[in-house]
Design a protein around this motif. Structure first.
Motif, mmCIF file in Angstrom:
data_model
loop_
_atom_site.group_PDB
_atom_site.id
_atom_site.type_symbol
_atom_site.label_atom_id
_atom_site.label_comp_id
_atom_site.label_asym_id
_atom_site.label_seq_id
_atom_site.Cartn_x
_atom_site.Cartn_y
_atom_site.Cartn_z
ATOM 1 N N VAL A 199 52.692 58.106 58.112
ATOM 2 C CA VAL A 199 52.310 56.951 57.559
ATOM 3 C C VAL A 199 52.504 57.126 55.993
ATOM 4 O O VAL A 199 52.106 57.900 55.424
ATOM 5 C CB VAL A 199 50.832 56.532 57.759
ATOM 6 C CG1 VAL A 199 50.285 55.378 57.138
ATOM 7 C CG2 VAL A 199 50.570 56.381 59.352
ATOM 8 N N LEU A 200 53.228 55.925 55.446
ATOM 9 C CA LEU A 200 53.398 56.047 54.141
ATOM 10 C C LEU A 200 52.893 54.854 53.369
ATOM 11 O O LEU A 200 53.090 53.543 53.895
ATOM 12 C CB LEU A 200 55.009 55.995 53.720
ATOM 13 C CG LEU A 200 55.446 56.109 52.433
ATOM 14 C CD1 LEU A 200 54.941 57.093 51.412
ATOM 15 C CD2 LEU A 200 56.984 55.886 52.351
ATOM 16 N N VAL A 201 51.830 55.033 52.369
ATOM 17 C CA VAL A 201 51.579 53.811 51.685
ATOM 18 C C VAL A 201 51.719 53.696 50.149
ATOM 19 O O VAL A 201 51.906 55.147 49.528
ATOM 20 C CB VAL A 201 49.514 53.855 51.923
ATOM 21 C CG1 VAL A 201 49.486 53.636 53.410
ATOM 22 C CG2 VAL A 201 49.258 55.166 51.463
ATOM 23 N N LEU A 202 51.688 52.960 49.583
ATOM 24 C CA LEU A 202 51.950 52.736 48.246
ATOM 25 C C LEU A 202 50.881 53.236 47.434
ATOM 26 O O LEU A 202 50.952 53.895 46.464
ATOM 27 C CB LEU A 202 52.362 51.345 47.761
ATOM 28 C CG LEU A 202 53.429 50.494 48.398
ATOM 29 C CD1 LEU A 202 53.549 49.138 47.922
ATOM 30 C CD2 LEU A 202 54.611 51.267 48.076
ATOM 31 N N THR A 203 49.608 52.864 47.792
ATOM 32 C CA THR A 203 48.400 53.279 47.089
ATOM 33 C C THR A 203 47.344 53.813 48.241
ATOM 34 O O THR A 203 47.352 53.226 49.180
ATOM 35 C CB THR A 203 47.901 52.194 46.184
ATOM 36 O OG1 THR A 203 47.689 50.885 47.040
ATOM 37 C CG2 THR A 203 48.962 51.731 44.898
ATOM 38 N N SER A 204 46.298 54.450 47.465
ATOM 39 C CA SER A 204 45.441 55.145 48.453
ATOM 40 C C SER A 204 43.917 54.703 47.435
ATOM 41 O O SER A 204 43.850 55.144 46.478
ATOM 42 C CB SER A 204 45.400 56.378 48.303
ATOM 43 O OG SER A 204 44.134 56.978 49.126
ATOM 44 N N ALA A 205 43.030 53.847 48.214
ATOM 45 C CA ALA A 205 41.843 53.645 47.681
ATOM 46 C C ALA A 205 40.777 54.647 48.112
ATOM 47 O O ALA A 205 39.805 54.406 48.003
ATOM 48 C CB ALA A 205 41.335 52.326 48.096
ATOM 49 N N ARG A 206 41.125 55.844 48.739
ATOM 50 C CA ARG A 206 40.202 56.781 48.997
ATOM 51 C C ARG A 206 39.562 57.452 48.085
ATOM 52 O O ARG A 206 40.661 57.933 47.131
ATOM 53 C CB ARG A 206 40.666 57.571 50.225
ATOM 54 C CG ARG A 206 41.260 56.724 51.608
ATOM 55 C CD ARG A 206 41.815 57.664 52.346
ATOM 56 N NE ARG A 206 40.844 58.468 53.261
ATOM 57 C CZ ARG A 206 40.134 58.479 53.930
ATOM 58 N NH1 ARG A 206 39.646 57.183 54.545
ATOM 59 N NH2 ARG A 206 39.216 59.350 54.353
ATOM 60 N N PRO A 207 38.608 58.262 48.089
ATOM 61 C CA PRO A 207 37.774 59.067 46.927
ATOM 62 C C PRO A 207 38.833 60.096 47.110
ATOM 63 O O PRO A 207 39.580 60.665 48.112
ATOM 64 C CB PRO A 207 36.560 59.409 47.545
ATOM 65 C CG PRO A 207 36.334 58.230 48.269
ATOM 66 C CD PRO A 207 37.523 57.788 49.044
ATOM 67 N N ALA A 208 39.129 60.892 45.705
ATOM 68 C CA ALA A 208 39.925 61.984 45.437
ATOM 69 C C ALA A 208 39.076 63.041 46.048
ATOM 70 O O ALA A 208 37.785 63.132 45.909
ATOM 71 C CB ALA A 208 40.128 62.140 43.849
ATOM 72 N N PRO A 209 39.958 64.052 46.355
ATOM 73 C CA PRO A 209 39.089 65.344 46.901
ATOM 74 C C PRO A 209 38.734 66.327 45.808
ATOM 75 O O PRO A 209 38.985 66.104 44.831
ATOM 76 C CB PRO A 209 40.339 66.059 47.723
ATOM 77 C CG PRO A 209 41.707 65.511 47.221
ATOM 78 C CD PRO A 209 41.447 64.234 46.799
ATOM 79 N N PRO A 210 37.604 66.779 46.012
ATOM 80 C CA PRO A 210 36.947 67.618 45.071
ATOM 81 C C PRO A 210 38.089 68.545 44.578
ATOM 82 O O PRO A 210 38.818 69.239 45.163
ATOM 83 C CB PRO A 210 35.714 68.212 45.472
ATOM 84 C CG PRO A 210 35.846 68.051 46.930
ATOM 85 C CD PRO A 210 36.846 66.968 47.240
ATOM 86 N N GLY A 211 38.030 68.825 43.225
ATOM 87 C CA GLY A 211 38.862 69.608 42.439
ATOM 88 C C GLY A 211 38.459 71.183 42.404
ATOM 89 O O GLY A 211 37.587 71.547 43.071
#
Length: 204
Positions: free
Chosen positions: A192-204
């Motif tokens: 699955v390829l999406v232009l953008t992700s609105a999901r929270p960024a993973p912890p750094g």
């Protein structure tokens, strides 16, 4: 340059900078495909940008505000991303829109992008059944129930590395429903390829 361009010079849909439909600064918000974790989808999910800032503005301008000149930019970004997603030949399957929404936008925006990707084949085989609600404002469970059994397959896509293409991923409900519908007719989704992700960024 056309006479219309002279009268109404283009400006960037991301930041309003004059001169082009998408300036280099805003384009830099998009990068190589980044794999994101989305439970329940199945195949790998790749995103080209986070859904904020200029990337969000460009997607909304194309999707909701008729910035059709952006199709070439999005098509080029998707074409470049496919190289990292899987081997040739590629088959893009646009995630479906509600028919009423597509009419209001003057056509299916993801199908328009898929057709701009000259190195890939397009399989516009997914449709939404009547009764699907706009997902804006729905929770995770509501989004899943909204799409359950309502993504329909008409026809069969050409063979190849099969990639479902969408503009933004939030809960993953749409991607999962598309993958399930294709699996139901014996078609494997490789990514699955999406232009953008609105999901929270993973912890750094």
């Amino acid at each position: 340059m056309t006479a219309l361009d002279l009268l109404l010079p283009p400006s960037c849909a991301g930041c309003d900078r004059p001169g082009t439909a998408c300036c280099a600064t805003c384009l830099d918000d998009f990068g190589p495909p980044r794999r994101i974790q989305v439970s329940g989808v199945g195949p790998p999910v790749w995103a080209l940008a986070a859904y904020h800032g200029a990337a969000r503005e460009l997607v909304l301008a194309f999707k909701e505000r008729g910035a059709r000149a952006l199709v070439a930019w999005f098509g080029a970004m998707v074409a470049a991303a496919l190289v990292g997603v899987g081997p040739r030949p590629w088959t893009l399957i646009p995630a479906p829109s509600r028919r009423s929404a597509a009419r209001e936008r003057g056509g299916d925006h993801m199908l328009r992008i898929a057709r701009a990707v000259e190195i890939a084949r397009v399989g516009p085989v997914l449709r939404l059944a009547d009764g699907v609600r706009d997902s804006v404002g729905l929770g995770v469970g509501e989004r899943r129930r909204n799409l359950e059994g309502r993504v329909l397959v008409h026809g069969r896509p050409p063979p190849g590395t099969t990639v479902v293409l969408d503009d933004v991923i939030t809960t993953g409900a749409t991607a999962a429903a598309c993958v399930r519908a294709l699996r139901g007719v014996g078609v494997r989704t490789d990514a699955v390829l999406v232009l953008t992700s609105a999901r929270p960024a993973p912890p750094g």
